[in-house]
Design a protein around this motif. Structure first.
Motif, PDB file in Angstrom:
ATOM      1  N   GLU A  75     -11.391 -76.913 105.091  1.00 46.09           N
ATOM      2  CA  GLU A  75     -11.240 -77.832 103.968  1.00 46.09           C
ATOM      3  C   GLU A  75     -12.597 -78.411 103.569  1.00 46.09           C
ATOM      4  O   GLU A  75     -12.904 -78.552 102.372  1.00 46.09           O
ATOM      5  N   ILE A  76     -13.403 -78.741 104.561  1.00 48.29           N
ATOM      6  CA  ILE A  76     -14.750 -79.264 104.283  1.00 48.29           C
ATOM      7  C   ILE A  76     -15.621 -78.161 103.683  1.00 48.29           C
ATOM      8  O   ILE A  76     -16.332 -78.376 102.695  1.00 48.29           O
ATOM      9  N   ALA A  77     -15.530 -76.977 104.269  1.00 44.56           N
ATOM     10  CA  ALA A  77     -16.398 -75.872 103.865  1.00 44.56           C
ATOM     11  C   ALA A  77     -16.242 -75.511 102.395  1.00 44.56           C
ATOM     12  O   ALA A  77     -17.226 -75.267 101.692  1.00 44.56           O
ATOM     13  N   ARG A  78     -15.018 -75.478 101.908  1.00 40.27           N
ATOM     14  CA  ARG A  78     -14.814 -75.060 100.510  1.00 40.27           C
ATOM     15  C   ARG A  78     -15.415 -76.052  99.524  1.00 40.27           C
ATOM     16  O   ARG A  78     -15.723 -75.689  98.383  1.00 40.27           O
ATOM     17  N   TYR A  85     -24.709 -72.082 103.761  1.00 36.37           N
ATOM     18  CA  TYR A  85     -24.342 -72.128 105.180  1.00 36.37           C
ATOM     19  C   TYR A  85     -23.193 -73.131 105.387  1.00 36.37           C
ATOM     20  O   TYR A  85     -23.181 -73.913 106.337  1.00 36.37           O
ATOM     21  N   TYR A  86     -22.257 -73.094 104.455  1.00 35.49           N
ATOM     22  CA  TYR A  86     -21.227 -74.131 104.407  1.00 35.49           C
ATOM     23  C   TYR A  86     -20.282 -74.118 105.600  1.00 35.49           C
ATOM     24  O   TYR A  86     -19.759 -75.165 105.982  1.00 35.49           O
ATOM     25  N   ASN A  87     -20.034 -72.957 106.200  1.00 39.42           N
ATOM     26  CA  ASN A  87     -19.143 -72.936 107.370  1.00 39.42           C
ATOM     27  C   ASN A  87     -19.782 -73.660 108.557  1.00 39.42           C
ATOM     28  O   ASN A  87     -19.137 -74.477 109.220  1.00 39.42           O
ATOM     29  N   GLN A  88     -21.069 -73.366 108.804  1.00 41.86           N
ATOM     30  CA  GLN A  88     -21.766 -74.049 109.902  1.00 41.86           C
ATOM     31  C   GLN A  88     -21.908 -75.536 109.614  1.00 41.86           C
ATOM     32  O   GLN A  88     -21.718 -76.385 110.501  1.00 41.86           O
TER      33      GLN A  88
END
Length: 233
Positions: A75-78, A85-88
Motif C-alpha cells: 500500500e505504501i509502495a504504490r 526503489y519504492y518497494n525497499q
C-alpha cells in the motif's frame, strides 16, 4: 581544538554562499515527521520526486506514523513510486514508523530529547537507513547539531582543496564538526547552501567562473583544483 584557519575558511565559504544565494529555508516540510519520511524518500532521487511521493501519502491519509506503521508495504509502495526503489523504501518507511511509535511515542520531542550519539546509533541500526539519511533526520527533524554530508559536500570541498577526492563520509563530517561550533541553524543552512551550489554551479562539469566561493582563499580556487585532479600541471 578547533583550527582557527579552517574555521575562518569554512565560515567565509558559508557567508559567500549565503550572500550569493540567500537563506535556503531548508528542509521544506510542515512537520518533523514529514521531514523524517522525506529523508528516507529522497535517497537516490531528486527532492522533486520525493516531494511528489510525500504528497501522495498525504493525499491518501497515510502521512501519519501510526497509520504507516500499520500499513501494508504494498500500500505504501504504490503511493511512493515517484521516489524510485519504492518497494525497499516502503519497507524502510514502515519499519521506521513502527520504531518511532513504539520507542518514541510518535513524538518528535521525545526523539529530540534522546542523547544524540545513542539516537544516531539506534537509527543507523534500522535496515536501509544510512548515515546521510539518519543525520538529515537528526539535524532537520530533531534539531541536533549534526552536519549532513552528501555527494555535493565531498565534491565541493575536495575541489576546493580542503578534502581529498576520496574522502569518506566520516572524514568529511569531521571537517565541519572539528572546526565549527555546533550550531543547528548554521549546519542547517550550510548544508542547504552546498546542495544548491552543487546543483547549479559546482556540477560534474563545473562552472568555476560563476562560483561565489572561488576567491575566498587566494591560494586555492576551484579551477586550479579541478585542473590538478585532471592531471594537468
Amino acid at each position: 581544538m578547533r583550527g582557527s584557519n579552517l574555521a575562518e575558511d569554512l565560515l567565509a565559504i558559508y557567508n559567500a554562499l549565503r550572500l550569493a544565494f540567500g537563506h535556503q529555508h531548508w528542509w521544506p516540510a510542515e512537520t518533523p515527521f514529514e521531514t523524517m519520511i522525506g529523508a528516507i524518500l529522497t535517497q537516490n532521487v531528486s527532492w522533486t520526486n520525493a516531494a511528489q511521493a510525500i504528497r501522495n501519502l498525504e493525499g491518501a491519509g497515510l502521512l501519519d506514523p501510526h497509520t504507516l506503521a500499520a500499513a501494508k508495504t504494498s500500500e505504501i509502495a504504490r503511493l511512493i513510486v515517484p521516489s524510485r526503489y519504492y518497494n525497499q523504501k516502503a519497507e524502510r518507511i514502515r519499519e521506521f514508523s513502527r520504531i518511532y511509535v513504539a520507542e518514541f511515542a510518535a513524538d518528535p520531542a521525545v526523539m529530540a530529547a534522546a542523547d544524540t550519539d545513542e539516537l544516531r546509533r539506534r537509527l543507523l541500526a534500522i535496515r536501509g537507513l544510512g548515515k546521510e539519511t539518519v543525520d538529515t533526520i537528526l539535524l532537520y527533524a530533531c534539531e541536533k547539531p549534526v552536519f549532513v554530508v552528501d555527494a555535493y559536500t565531498r565534491r565541493v570541498f575536495s575541489r576546493y582543496g580542503l578534502l581529498p577526492e576520496d574522502a569518506s563520509y566520516d572524514r568529511t563530517q569531521r571537517l565541519f564538526a572539528e572546526n565549527l561550533e555546533p550550531d543547528v541553524e548554521l549546519f542547517n543552512d550550510y548544508h542547504a547552501q552546498v546542495v544548491h551550489l552543487g546543483k547549479t554551479i559546482c556540477r560534474k562539469s563545473p562552472l568555476c567562473d560563476r562560483c561565489p566561493i572561488r576567491e575566498v582563499r587566494e591560494t586555492l580556487c576551484c579551477e586550479k583544483t579541478v585542473s590538478l585532479a585532471a592531471g594537468n600541471p
